[in-house]
Scaffold this motif. Structure first.
Motif, PDB file in Angstrom:
ATOM      1  N   GLU A 105      28.903  62.699  -8.039  1.00 30.86           N
ATOM      2  CA  GLU A 105      29.202  63.924  -9.021  1.00 30.86           C
ATOM      3  C   GLU A 105      28.497  65.483  -8.588  1.00 30.86           C
ATOM      4  O   GLU A 105      26.877  65.172  -7.996  1.00 30.86           O
ATOM      5  CB  GLU A 105      29.788  64.481 -10.269  1.00 30.86           C
ATOM      6  CG  GLU A 105      29.963  65.327 -10.703  1.00 30.86           C
ATOM      7  CD  GLU A 105      29.876  65.806 -12.674  1.00 30.86           C
ATOM      8  OE1 GLU A 105      30.975  65.569 -12.997  1.00 30.86           O
ATOM      9  OE2 GLU A 105      28.655  65.435 -12.892  1.00 30.86           O
ATOM     10  N   HIS A 106      29.281  65.814  -7.637  1.00 27.21           N
ATOM     11  CA  HIS A 106      28.257  67.865  -7.233  1.00 27.21           C
ATOM     12  C   HIS A 106      27.861  68.502  -8.101  1.00 27.21           C
ATOM     13  O   HIS A 106      28.873  68.585  -9.080  1.00 27.21           O
ATOM     14  CB  HIS A 106      28.893  68.198  -6.144  1.00 27.21           C
ATOM     15  CG  HIS A 106      28.546  69.488  -5.906  1.00 27.21           C
ATOM     16  ND1 HIS A 106      28.509  70.729  -5.457  1.00 27.21           N
ATOM     17  CD2 HIS A 106      27.011  69.335  -4.472  1.00 27.21           C
ATOM     18  CE1 HIS A 106      27.411  71.404  -4.986  1.00 27.21           C
ATOM     19  NE2 HIS A 106      26.830  71.092  -4.755  1.00 27.21           N
ATOM     20  N   ALA A 158      26.466  70.778  -9.379  1.00 31.00           N
ATOM     21  CA  ALA A 158      26.954  72.474  -9.285  1.00 31.00           C
ATOM     22  C   ALA A 158      28.238  72.998  -9.050  1.00 31.00           C
ATOM     23  O   ALA A 158      29.040  74.088 -10.514  1.00 31.00           O
ATOM     24  CB  ALA A 158      26.134  73.930  -7.996  1.00 31.00           C
ATOM     25  N   THR A 159      29.145  72.396  -9.030  1.00 29.90           N
ATOM     26  CA  THR A 159      30.816  72.131  -8.372  1.00 29.90           C
ATOM     27  C   THR A 159      31.326  71.613  -9.914  1.00 29.90           C
ATOM     28  O   THR A 159      32.538  71.838  -9.913  1.00 29.90           O
ATOM     29  CB  THR A 159      31.601  72.817  -7.586  1.00 29.90           C
ATOM     30  OG1 THR A 159      30.972  71.030  -7.293  1.00 29.90           O
ATOM     31  CG2 THR A 159      30.342  72.915  -6.761  1.00 29.90           C
ATOM     32  N   GLY A 160      30.987  70.136 -10.156  1.00 34.60           N
ATOM     33  CA  GLY A 160      31.649  68.877 -10.875  1.00 34.60           C
ATOM     34  C   GLY A 160      32.448  68.695 -10.189  1.00 34.60           C
ATOM     35  O   GLY A 160      33.097  67.903 -10.721  1.00 34.60           O
ATOM     36  N   VAL A 161      32.662  69.053  -9.136  1.00 33.85           N
ATOM     37  CA  VAL A 161      33.677  67.403  -8.054  1.00 33.85           C
ATOM     38  C   VAL A 161      32.918  67.094  -8.187  1.00 33.85           C
ATOM     39  O   VAL A 161      31.972  66.605  -7.269  1.00 33.85           O
ATOM     40  CB  VAL A 161      33.837  68.594  -6.411  1.00 33.85           C
ATOM     41  CG1 VAL A 161      34.800  67.850  -5.623  1.00 33.85           C
ATOM     42  CG2 VAL A 161      33.795  70.220  -6.816  1.00 33.85           C
ATOM     43  N   ARG A 162      34.083  65.671  -8.132  1.00 34.92           N
ATOM     44  CA  ARG A 162      33.753  63.927  -7.467  1.00 34.92           C
ATOM     45  C   ARG A 162      33.996  63.539  -6.682  1.00 34.92           C
ATOM     46  O   ARG A 162      35.109  63.944  -5.690  1.00 34.92           O
ATOM     47  CB  ARG A 162      34.265  63.621  -8.754  1.00 34.92           C
ATOM     48  CG  ARG A 162      33.205  63.977 -10.478  1.00 34.92           C
ATOM     49  CD  ARG A 162      33.668  62.775 -11.352  1.00 34.92           C
ATOM     50  NE  ARG A 162      33.194  62.986 -12.788  1.00 34.92           N
ATOM     51  CZ  ARG A 162      33.458  62.216 -13.737  1.00 34.92           C
ATOM     52  NH1 ARG A 162      34.766  61.692 -13.558  1.00 34.92           N
ATOM     53  NH2 ARG A 162      32.785  62.542 -14.856  1.00 34.92           N
ATOM     54  N   PRO A 221      28.834  69.134   0.014  1.00 36.82           N
ATOM     55  CA  PRO A 221      27.829  70.193   0.186  1.00 36.82           C
ATOM     56  C   PRO A 221      26.502  69.791  -0.208  1.00 36.82           C
ATOM     57  O   PRO A 221      26.694  68.822  -0.428  1.00 36.82           O
ATOM     58  CB  PRO A 221      29.064  71.328  -1.307  1.00 36.82           C
ATOM     59  CG  PRO A 221      29.372  69.928  -2.019  1.00 36.82           C
ATOM     60  CD  PRO A 221      30.443  68.870  -0.674  1.00 36.82           C
ATOM     61  N   TYR A 237      22.562  65.893  -7.092  1.00 37.34           N
ATOM     62  CA  TYR A 237      24.710  65.427  -6.694  1.00 37.34           C
ATOM     63  C   TYR A 237      23.707  64.337  -8.232  1.00 37.34           C
ATOM     64  O   TYR A 237      22.688  63.752  -8.806  1.00 37.34           O
ATOM     65  CB  TYR A 237      24.578  64.151  -5.903  1.00 37.34           C
ATOM     66  CG  TYR A 237      25.021  64.975  -4.608  1.00 37.34           C
ATOM     67  CD1 TYR A 237      26.925  64.900  -4.670  1.00 37.34           C
ATOM     68  CD2 TYR A 237      25.112  66.016  -3.461  1.00 37.34           C
ATOM     69  CE1 TYR A 237      27.373  65.610  -4.058  1.00 37.34           C
ATOM     70  CE2 TYR A 237      25.224  66.458  -2.433  1.00 37.34           C
ATOM     71  CZ  TYR A 237      26.907  66.335  -2.640  1.00 37.34           C
ATOM     72  OH  TYR A 237      27.563  67.353  -2.541  1.00 37.34           O
TER      73      TYR A 237
END
Length: 431
Positions: free
Chosen positions: A67-68, A70-74, A139, A143
């Protein structure tokens, strides 16, 4: 369920997250027992010594992702594709920067758009698998790496199914059940084994020969199985096949035994006559459980059978090994090859003409009654079959000697048996 449902079985099993051990193996065996209740499992506890190996800890996994923060993108989400996790990964739940994370992400650089299958069974480490292109676009920033797995003392499970025949001589088929979602490299072998077992039961209720179908995690499973059954196997098995990657339509492959001289080698050579794109690989090019069954001191009379051989097709050990690769036609082609071998044993492996001299086939309606140039060519296989049916040659030998597909030789044997022109026995010494 029928033989034609091999593809359906494979699709049902595809999502299960299998490994050497764990719940995925149990779920797989539960499904296979639903096809053939004769499948029986047995277990080996963690730490058990099997020949020179030791049964590892049991591994189970619930979830994994990157999981990133800052963005919550997995990324590399296990629940999207179970190849995203390094097989046997240690558990982890830790924040780190990108530089620390990257060495724990495995890719296949020469296939940058595919997720590779990577494992670390016997060395503790944690990690993920991604397409190389996706890894390159991660990015910068912090993480969170999460692997919800458990390595505990447990068990390794193997299975087999046996069909007792009139003779104790066994024909053995082995395949493996340890890979996650890869259709050819994993699931084609077990579903072919299940279809062959059903074929024996349905078509030969009182078979001449006995049959043994083995399903194991690759390498450690076959070693564990043999550590418990080797004396019996060496006493009974006369012909065996390791089934791996048998679901595509591109080739037919024979991975020879150590000296390429077993009955299995002869059987497979005969069964592949007349098929397109037949490839033969020496034992030096082995890579599956024929390594274990053919090892010194084991010496099972076994060879490997594949469609496109493992490691030789581009989708191997990636997420592209899916149902674009494995088809019902591919599985059916493999089934026909192995079925012809079973039929040869059940007809009786050693045909012998019952009369002196060349049989008078015309009076039996088995030979053209008009003698004209070219008329003989239509029954060339029949005459050649009879010429070599002297009780010393197997049906496999005859197919090879006369250059005819084994299926055609079997048809001739059936016709000759119907007309009482030959006798057949599975044991040369019985003739």
């Amino acid at each position: 369920m029928s033989d034609s449902n091999m593809l359906g079985w494979a699709k049902d099993l595809f999502p299960i997250a299998r490994s050497l051990t764990g719940n995925g193996v149990r779920q797989t065996f539960d499904y296979l027992k639903g096809i053939n209740p004769e499948v029986i499992t047995q277990s080996f506890e963690t730490g058990t010594h099997v020949f020179d190996w030791t049964i590892p800890r049991e591994w189970n996994i619930e979830d994994a992702y990157i999981e990133h923060v800052a963005t919550g993108v997995r990324y590399a989400e296990f629940k999207r594709n179970n190849l995203h996790i390094l097989g046997y990964s240690l558990p982890i739940d830790r924040h780190m920067d990108k530089a620390e994370l990257l060495p724990h992400i495995y890719t296949q650089e020469d296939q940058p758009d595919l997720i590779p299958y990577v494992t670390s069974y016997y060395k503790d480490r944690w990690g993920f698998c991604m397409a190389h292109d996706d890894k390159q676009t991660l990015p910068d920033g912090e993480y969170r790496a999460v692997v919800k797995s458990a390595l505990t003392d447990g068990e390794l499970i193997v299975g087999d199914a046996k069909v007792q025949g009139q003779r104790d001589d066994e024909i053995m088929f082995s395949s493996y059940i340890c890979h996650p979602s890869m259709a050819n490299n994993e699931l084609s072998g077990p579903v072919l084994s299940m279809a062959l077992l059903k074929y024996v039961k349905d078509h030969y209720p009182k078979p001449r020969c006995s049959y043994r179908f083995i399903l194991v995690p690759e390498t450690i499973g076959s070693i564990a199985y043999m550590s418990r059954h080797l004396p019996e196997m060496q006493d009974r098995v006369v012909c065996g096949f390791n089934l791996s990657c048998v679901g595509d339509e591109r080739a037919y492959s024979h991975v020879e035994s150590r000296y390429a001289n077993t009955l299995a080698d002869k059987a497979l050579c005969a069964a592949l006559i007349g098929l397109d794109n037949v490839r033969t690989y020496s034992f030096l090019q082995r890579g599956s459980d024929e390594r274990q069954y053919g090892a010194p001191g084991i010496d099972m009379p076994l060879c490997g059978f594949c469609r496109s051989k493992y490691g030789e097709y581009p989708e191997y050990h990636t997420d592209a090994d899916n149902f674009n690769v494995v088809t019902q036609a591919g599985l059916d082609g493999a089934f026909e090859v192995m079925r012809s071998v079973i039929d040869a044993f059940e007809i009786g492996l050693y045909p012998k003409v019952r009369i002196k001299g060349e049989p008078q086939l015309g009076k039996r309606g088995l030979y053209p009654t008009i003698s004209q140039k070219g008329s003989y060519s239509s029954i060339r296989t029949r005459m050649d079959f009879l010429a070599y049916a002297d009780g010393s040659n197997t049906l496999f030998d005859i197919a090879t000697l006369i250059g005819a597909p084994l299926s055609m030789v079997l048809d001739e044997a059936r016709i000759m048996l119907e007309h009482d022109l030959i006798s057949c026995d599975s044991n040369k010494n019985a003739l």
